[in-house]
Design an enzyme around this catalytic site. Sequence first.
Site, short mmCIF file in Angstrom:
data_model
loop_
_atom_site.label_atom_id
_atom_site.label_comp_id
_atom_site.label_asym_id
_atom_site.label_seq_id
_atom_site.Cartn_x
_atom_site.Cartn_y
_atom_site.Cartn_z
N ARG A 235 8.81 1.04 -2.11
CA ARG A 235 10.16 1.40 -2.85
C ARG A 235 11.11 0.57 -2.46
NH1 ARG A 235 8.05 2.60 -6.92
NH2 ARG A 235 8.29 4.49 -8.33
N ASP A 259 8.46 -6.46 -3.85
CA ASP A 259 8.28 -6.22 -5.32
C ASP A 259 9.20 -5.21 -5.80
OD1 ASP A 259 6.49 -6.66 -7.53
OD2 ASP A 259 6.06 -4.53 -7.25
N GLU A 264 17.52 -2.71 -7.85
CA GLU A 264 16.70 -3.41 -9.01
C GLU A 264 17.14 -3.06 -10.52
OE1 GLU A 264 12.74 -2.28 -7.27
OE2 GLU A 264 12.44 -1.35 -9.60
N HIS A 296 9.00 -5.94 -9.42
CA HIS A 296 8.29 -4.70 -9.64
C HIS A 296 7.16 -4.74 -10.53
CE1 HIS A 296 9.47 -0.28 -9.00
NE2 HIS A 296 7.89 -0.37 -9.43
P1 NAD Z 1 0.94 8.67 -1.99
O1 NAD Z 1 1.81 9.84 -2.27
O2 NAD Z 1 -0.50 9.03 -2.44
O3 NAD Z 1 1.12 8.45 -0.41
C1 NAD Z 1 2.07 8.41 0.19
C2 NAD Z 1 1.68 8.60 1.48
O4 NAD Z 1 3.03 8.38 2.44
C3 NAD Z 1 1.32 9.93 1.92
O5 NAD Z 1 0.13 9.94 2.89
C4 NAD Z 1 2.45 10.58 2.87
O6 NAD Z 1 2.04 11.63 3.97
C5 NAD Z 1 3.06 9.46 3.61
N1 NAD Z 1 4.49 9.26 4.14
C6 NAD Z 1 5.39 9.96 3.46
N2 NAD Z 1 6.70 9.71 4.28
C7 NAD Z 1 5.92 9.03 5.32
C8 NAD Z 1 6.70 8.75 6.69
N3 NAD Z 1 8.16 8.76 6.73
N4 NAD Z 1 5.94 8.08 7.64
C9 NAD Z 1 4.43 7.95 7.44
N5 NAD Z 1 3.69 8.53 6.29
C10 NAD Z 1 4.62 9.00 5.31
O7 NAD Z 1 1.78 7.49 -2.87
P2 NAD Z 1 0.91 6.36 -3.34
O8 NAD Z 1 0.62 6.64 -4.89
O9 NAD Z 1 -0.01 5.88 -2.35
O10 NAD Z 1 2.50 5.46 -3.51
C11 NAD Z 1 2.77 4.78 -2.33
C12 NAD Z 1 4.12 3.89 -2.81
O11 NAD Z 1 3.68 2.97 -3.69
C13 NAD Z 1 5.28 4.58 -3.27
O12 NAD Z 1 6.18 4.57 -2.72
C14 NAD Z 1 5.10 4.54 -4.72
O13 NAD Z 1 6.60 4.85 -5.43
C15 NAD Z 1 4.91 3.24 -4.62
N6 NAD Z 1 4.33 2.53 -6.21
C16 NAD Z 1 4.87 1.32 -6.33
C17 NAD Z 1 4.38 0.67 -7.36
C18 NAD Z 1 4.77 -0.76 -7.76
O14 NAD Z 1 4.62 -1.15 -9.13
N7 NAD Z 1 5.67 -1.64 -6.85
C19 NAD Z 1 3.79 1.40 -8.64
C20 NAD Z 1 3.33 2.65 -7.99
C21 NAD Z 1 3.68 3.18 -6.79
C1 COI Z 2 5.79 3.79 -10.42
O1 COI Z 2 4.63 3.98 -11.17
O2 COI Z 2 6.32 4.49 -9.84
C2 COI Z 2 5.97 2.53 -10.32
O3 COI Z 2 6.53 1.99 -9.45
C3 COI Z 2 5.80 1.59 -11.31
C4 COI Z 2 6.81 1.29 -12.64
C5 COI Z 2 6.40 1.59 -13.83
C6 COI Z 2 8.00 2.31 -12.21
#
Ligand code: NAD
Ligand code: COI
Length: 331
Positions: A235, A259, A264, A296
């Site tokens: 994020r 990303d 954004e 993204h």
């Molecule tokens: P998840 O909830 O499965 O895992 C997150 C982990 O972070 C957890 O294990 C939690 O304990 C840990 N955590 C939270 N705050 C912390 C901190 N300050 N220090 C250490 N650990 C901490 O999440 P996920 O599904 O693996 O998603 C990870 C990231 O990817 C999120 O930010 C999500 O929004 C992002 N994401 C991005 C995209 C994209 O297209 N770029 C898509 C989906 C998700």
């Molecule tokens: C999410 O699933 O949270 C993402 O970061 C991907 C985007 C479709 C918002």
Amino acid sequence: MKIFAYGIRDDEKPSLKDWEAANPEIEVDYTQELLTPETAKLAAGADSAVVYQQLDYTRETLEALAAVGVTNLSLRNVGTDNIDFDAARELKFNISNVPVYSPNAIAEHSMIQLSRLLRRTKPMDEKVARHDLRWAPTIGREMRMQTVGIIGTGHIGRVAINILKGFGAKVIAYDKYPNAELQAEGLYVDSLDELFAQADAISLYVPGVPENQHLINADSIAKMKDGVVLVNVARGNLMDLDAVIDGLNSGKIADFAMDVYENEVGLFNNDWEGKEFPDPKIADLIARDNVLVTPHIAFYTTKAVQEMVHQSFDAAVAFAKGETPAIAVKY
Ligand code: NAD
Ligand code: COI
């Protein structure tokens, strides 16, 4: 039963068609428009709304949707950081997201970007495009020689770790709530400071919740190794981008892939060809040889899009039946 979906893109339509074919008893209607206070009325008569957007789900938006009788809201994505949960609670909204649609999509993208930075593919591709086929000075580094620090070992971070193991990199990790299996492998360091001190490259996988705002800032960057490589597909608000730019300018940060960006919304997933970016920081970062900007798109694969559509529509039906789907957001 009727489901109304907002922001349906062309690339989602095949998955929506599959879902409709498997659920012929459900009436589905949709728009390409996003959910706003103005478009909320389009959902009138529906039992649930399905949405995907980076715009905020503000109190005003939720009130407008509730006013037309819709208080079941199923997000087609993971992030719920853009929802006004106080308003949602008062208006008694049922909300679901898709917490696991394809962690591989995001993890793969982050590790592809890390590999690209290490092998300097951006300047090399630019040289080749200019028909300059000399090797020097575009020498790369090998993944197996790097200590890679993974912050957050949830769904996506764990897949990234597996990919890194395949490359032979040394992985260290930090999570507030360590995973038992990874703990048994001895992968965790005890603090973020330890990770900052040891990692040659750092990739983030923690949520953009308020307590993680600017987790990467001038102070944390100062604690990192000189010439550190940073990757953020999680994020935008996890990073103070001005501090990152300072780090790139001083050489403290050797390479950076992003990303996601704090500002954004309205910038990414829009065509700026022939136009000036509204944000000079993005133009500056894109112009750098050692920075990779993607808008993204880490999630953006056919498998992920299919899961996002199918799982969110299934959850919308469950809410409409008065059930609580497994992916309901507990808030
Ligand atoms: P998840 O909830 O499965 O895992 C997150 C982990 O972070 C957890 O294990 C939690 O304990 C840990 N955590 C939270 N705050 C912390 C901190 N300050 N220090 C250490 N650990 C901490 O999440 P996920 O599904 O693996 O998603 C990870 C990231 O990817 C999120 O930010 C999500 O929004 C992002 N994401 C991005 C995209 C994209 O297209 N770029 C898509 C989906 C998700
Ligand atoms: C999410 O699933 O949270 C993402 O970061 C991907 C985007 C479709 C918002």
